[in-house]
Design an enzyme around this catalytic site. Structure first.
Site, PDB file in Angstrom:
ATOM      1  N   LYS A  84       6.514  42.811  -7.499  1.00 27.15           N
ATOM      2  CA  LYS A  84       5.528  43.326  -8.452  1.00 27.15           C
ATOM      3  C   LYS A  84       5.453  44.838  -8.302  1.00 27.15           C
ATOM      4  O   LYS A  84       5.194  45.358  -7.215  1.00 27.15           O
ATOM      5  CB  LYS A  84       4.164  42.711  -8.172  1.00 27.15           C
ATOM      6  CG  LYS A  84       3.882  41.475  -9.004  1.00 27.15           C
ATOM      7  CD  LYS A  84       2.420  41.140  -8.933  1.00 27.15           C
ATOM      8  CE  LYS A  84       2.032  40.169 -10.005  1.00 27.15           C
ATOM      9  NZ  LYS A  84       0.593  39.867  -9.949  1.00 27.15           N
TER      10      LYS A  84
HETATM   11  C1  E4P Z   1      -1.333  37.965 -12.133  1.00 25.88           C
HETATM   12  O1  E4P Z   1      -0.183  38.351 -12.004  1.00 25.88           O
HETATM   13  C2  E4P Z   1      -2.482  38.846 -11.906  1.00 25.88           C
HETATM   14  O2  E4P Z   1      -2.348  39.509 -10.701  1.00 25.88           O
HETATM   15  C3  E4P Z   1      -3.798  38.120 -11.993  1.00 25.88           C
HETATM   16  O3  E4P Z   1      -3.769  37.157 -13.014  1.00 25.88           O
HETATM   17  C4  E4P Z   1      -4.962  39.098 -12.159  1.00 25.88           C
HETATM   18  O4  E4P Z   1      -6.121  38.370 -12.370  1.00 25.88           O
HETATM   19  P1  E4P Z   1      -7.585  38.992 -12.225  1.00 25.88           P
HETATM   20  O5  E4P Z   1      -7.841  39.858 -13.400  1.00 25.88           O
HETATM   21  O6  E4P Z   1      -8.467  37.781 -12.198  1.00 25.88           O
HETATM   22  O7  E4P Z   1      -7.629  39.767 -10.929  1.00 25.88           O
END
Ligand code: E4P
Length: 222
Positions: A84
């Site tokens: 990521k």
């Molecule tokens: C997925 O890749 C994200 O990191 C995640 O869905 C973020 O979610 P949040 O907005 O609940 O932190």
């Protein structure tokens, strides 16, 4: 459209793997924080093995040099590792995408809130680009519009990037976002667990079960 599970919890992963519906895992630092007391490397390796050959996104630091160092380590943990890469405000995340993808390391550009950001991640050659549904809405934009326009850029330009939509807080978010046609929706366990339920399905199945009991009482014996 594919479903990913947004978790770093191995119990959740093994339960949902048995449903046969998930094609990948996404994690982030907040998700790992919930797994108190685990070791990041050990837990990541466990998850990578559990879901192989499906991709597992692991998040690194918000700094280009440190991110590239960490990515070199993570990459050795499994063939299905995806790094990521944060959409950093100075654009340096895009440099990381270019470097990693050119070495055959898949990237997922994360924390994106706009079509402009998605356009850059797509043009940089990221394997995945993650738009954050509820965080986009919190910022005052329409997440469905952002996803539709980003998907159109990929389809019209013939780019390889797959669009992931995360930040899902309710089962109704899944329905809404599906209409914008992303390649992938990544859903937290507690939301996914609510999705098979519908009160009318429960009452219908009860009705059928009672009818079956009645039928068995009067069934002709051979
Ligand atoms: C997925 O890749 C994200 O990191 C995640 O869905 C973020 O979610 P949040 O907005 O609940 O932190």
């Amino acid at each position: 459209m594919e479903i990913f599970l947004d978790t770093a919890n191995t119990n959740e992963i093994s339960e949902i793997l048995e449903w046969g519906i998930i094609k990948g895992i996404t994690t982030n630092q907040k998700i790992f924080l919930k797994e108190k007391g685990c070791n990041f490397e050990e837990q990541s390796k466990k998850i990578l093995k559990m879901v192989e050959p499906h991709p597992v996104s692991l998040e690194g630091p918000n700094n280009l040099d440190e991110l590239l160092e960490e990515a070199k380590k993570y990459y050795k943990w499994g063939k299905n590792v995806v790094i990521k890469v944060p959409m950093l405000a100075d654009g340096s995340g895009l440099k990381a995408v270019k470097i990693l993808e050119s070495k055959g390391i898949k990237t997922n550009v994360t924390a994106m809130m706009s079509v402009n950001q998605a356009m850059l991640a797509i043009a940089a050659g990221a394997s995945y680009a993650s738009l954050f549904f509820n965080r986009i809405r919190d910022s005052g934009s329409d997440p469905v519009d952002v996803v539709k326009k980003s998907r159109a850029i990929i389809d019209c330009g013939g780019f390889k990037t797959k669009l992931i939509v995360g930040s899902i807080r309710n089962p109704s978010d899944v329905v809404e976002i599906a209409s914008a046609n992303p390649h992938i929706i990544t859903i937290p366990y507690n939301i996914l667990k609510q999705m098979p339920y519908h009160e009318r399905t429960v009452s219908t199945l009860d009705e059928f079960e009672k009818a079956w009991d009645e039928f068995k009482k009067v069934e002709k014996q051979c």
